[in-house]
Structures are given as C-alpha cells and as structure tokens.
Design an enzyme around this catalytic site. Structure first.
Site, short mmCIF file in Angstrom:
data_model
loop_
_atom_site.label_atom_id
_atom_site.label_comp_id
_atom_site.label_asym_id
_atom_site.label_seq_id
_atom_site.Cartn_x
_atom_site.Cartn_y
_atom_site.Cartn_z
N ASP A 1 27.81 91.36 -11.02
CA ASP A 1 28.56 90.82 -11.97
C ASP A 1 28.87 89.23 -11.84
OD1 ASP A 1 29.73 90.93 -9.49
OD2 ASP A 1 31.37 92.30 -10.27
N ASN B 1 41.93 99.19 -7.37
CA ASN B 1 42.36 100.03 -8.41
C ASN B 1 41.29 100.80 -8.85
OD1 ASN B 1 40.53 98.36 -9.64
ND2 ASN B 1 41.97 97.59 -11.24
N HIS C 1 37.97 99.99 -9.19
CA HIS C 1 36.96 99.44 -9.88
C HIS C 1 35.60 99.09 -9.09
CE1 HIS C 1 38.22 94.89 -9.25
NE2 HIS C 1 37.06 95.09 -8.47
N GLU D 1 36.41 97.89 -14.71
CA GLU D 1 37.83 98.15 -14.72
C GLU D 1 38.23 99.62 -15.03
OE1 GLU D 1 39.70 96.27 -12.82
OE2 GLU D 1 39.58 94.20 -13.32
C1 GLP Z 1 35.69 92.10 -6.97
C2 GLP Z 1 34.46 92.36 -7.33
C3 GLP Z 1 33.86 93.67 -6.73
C4 GLP Z 1 34.30 93.82 -5.32
C5 GLP Z 1 35.80 94.11 -5.36
C6 GLP Z 1 36.37 94.27 -4.06
O1 GLP Z 1 36.51 92.00 -8.01
N1 GLP Z 1 33.95 92.11 -8.80
O2 GLP Z 1 32.31 93.64 -6.83
O3 GLP Z 1 33.57 94.99 -5.07
O4 GLP Z 1 36.54 93.11 -6.05
O5 GLP Z 1 36.40 92.92 -3.42
P1 GLP Z 1 36.63 92.92 -1.75
O6 GLP Z 1 35.36 93.36 -1.07
O7 GLP Z 1 36.94 91.31 -1.55
O8 GLP Z 1 37.89 93.72 -1.46
#
Ligand code: GLP
Length: 234
Positions: free
Chosen positions: A63, A129, A131, A136
């Site tokens: 992404d 959440n 995702h 989402e």
């Molecule tokens: C972000 C990314 C995800 C990631 C998630 C968790 O929004 N788009 O790919 O897995 O949130 O982030 P973190 O690893 O900092 O908890």
C-alpha cells in the site's frame, strides 16, 4: 491458520526471518512487503544478515498513502528504502505511486504486476481495527488494488508519524483483500496487547467484512507469529 506465540517480538521476528531465508535459499521468490512499526525488527535482521541476498528476488508492496511522493519521509516508498531496500536491494521492487492522479490506471497497472509476478510470501501487519494493508472494515474479501478511504481510527493510529492529524493523508492506494489472498503463503506479524482484540477476531471471530483479517481464515497457508501481548486473548 498456524499460530506461533513467542515471549518477545524479537523472537517472533527471528522466526519471520527464517521464512524469508528459506524463500531466498529456494531461489529468490516474490515477496509481498508491508510497512508500519511491526516489521521493522524483521527488516533490521534482514539488513544485518550476511546470508540474505535479494538480488534474485522481487518485491511488491502492499500500500501507499495517496498524494505522497516517493521522497516524502512518511511515504511507504521512503520507509521501504530506509528500512530495507537501500541496504538489501531486490532484483526489482514494485511500489504503488501515491502521486498518480489516475487511480484507474495506477490500480489496474498494479494488479497486472501482481498477476505477472505471483507472490510467494506475503508479509502482513495488523491494524488495531483488524485491517490488513489499508483494507479497512467493510472491504470485500474479493477486493483488488484500489483507492481506499482511511478510517478515523487508522488516521489517529498513524498520526504519530506526522506533525499533526491534519497532515495524515485521508486516502491510500492498497492491494485488495483478494489480491492478498492470491499469495501462496501469508505471514502475519502482530505485537503488543493493543493488537490482542484484532488477533482474537482474526482467529476465532466470524468471517466478516467488519474484520478484514478474518478473510485469512479462508486461505490454506497462513502463518501468524505473535508475541505474548498480541496473543493474550487467545
Ligand atoms: C498501517 C499499515 C498496515 C500496518 C498497520 C499496523 O496503517 N497500512 O500495513 O500493518 O497499519 O501498523 P503498525 O505495525 O505500526 O502497528
């Protein structure tokens, strides 16, 4: 879904490293890569390793924030170069172009890349959440690469990387859940107690669009590596 719990995220990241090493040793492979704080320890292990050589491997990133250029310090392109590519370059790395205004062209082009370079190992983090990527709640399980609107909870969670919430982009390009499920193997990492509810729903909850990660229950080769905090509700 195979679930392994480790005392620390360092140990879980070491186990993830072994998965990467195995694919490199098998001839290179196509890696689906993720951003966020979760994979940073893994990327540190990879960049420090003398046995990892990605010159026969390809990577495809999940992404990208919409509107951020590759040289923007908060773009995922920049993150990947900082944490991995500058030290361990791949034969080719494919990333979404956040600055492309033509969403249809960008997303169709990216889906063609995924079809032409089937992903052997898709690395995933997990949003609080539920995702995955930037899919989402409400994302269809057969969704493909597309523009997504970020939820207030994701904007709030990611605000820590920006000067203020106002600077967090409201949209992103993301591989879809269907694109993710096309990978031969999926490796999901989740660390810390704040992920415990999302982990529980992913593993034991109903398969529902309300929890995007529950789609992983439909895939037959998923390895989930957790620390004790993230596994605390299992
Ligand atoms: C972000 C990314 C995800 C990631 C998630 C968790 O929004 N788009 O790919 O897995 O949130 O982030 P973190 O690893 O900092 O908890």
């Amino acid at each position: 879904m195979e679930i392994k719990t480790f005392k620390t995220k360092a140990e879980a990241s070491q186990a993830a490293f072994q998965e990467f090493q195995a694919l490199v040793d098998a001839g290179g492979g196509v890696f689906g890569l993720a951003t966020g704080s979760t994979p940073i320890l893994l990327y540190d292990l990879l960049t420090a390793s003398e046995t990892i050589d990605f010159s026969q491997s390809e990577s495809i990133n999940l992404d990208e924030y919409r509107g951020l250029a590759a040289d923007h310090p908060q773009s995922y392109n920049y993150f990947m170069h900082e944490h991995l590519f500058n030290k361990k370059p791949f034969r080719h790395s494919y990333l979404l172009d956040g600055t492309n205004q033509d969403a249809e062209a960008e997303t169709e082009h990216f889906e063609t890349i995924i079809q032409d370079h089937p992903i052997d190992l898709q690395l995933l983090g997990l949003g609080t959440n539920g995702h995955i990527g930037f899919n989402e709640p409400g994302s269809a399980f057969d969704s493909k690469t597309r523009v997504v609107d970020l939820t207030p909870s994701t904007i709030a969670a990611n605000q820590r990387f920006f000067a203020s919430a106002d600077e967090v982009p409201r949209q992103a390009y993301s591989m879809g859940i269907g694109s993710i499920l096309s990978a031969k193997k999926i490796l999901l990492l989740a660390f810390g107690e704040k992920k415990a509810d999302a982990v529980y729903e992913m593993v034991y909850g109903p398969q529902t669009e309300a929890v995007p990660a529950s789609a992983l229950q439909t895939h037959d080769n998923v390895l989930v590596l957790l620390d004790e905090g993230a596994a605390s509700r299992l």
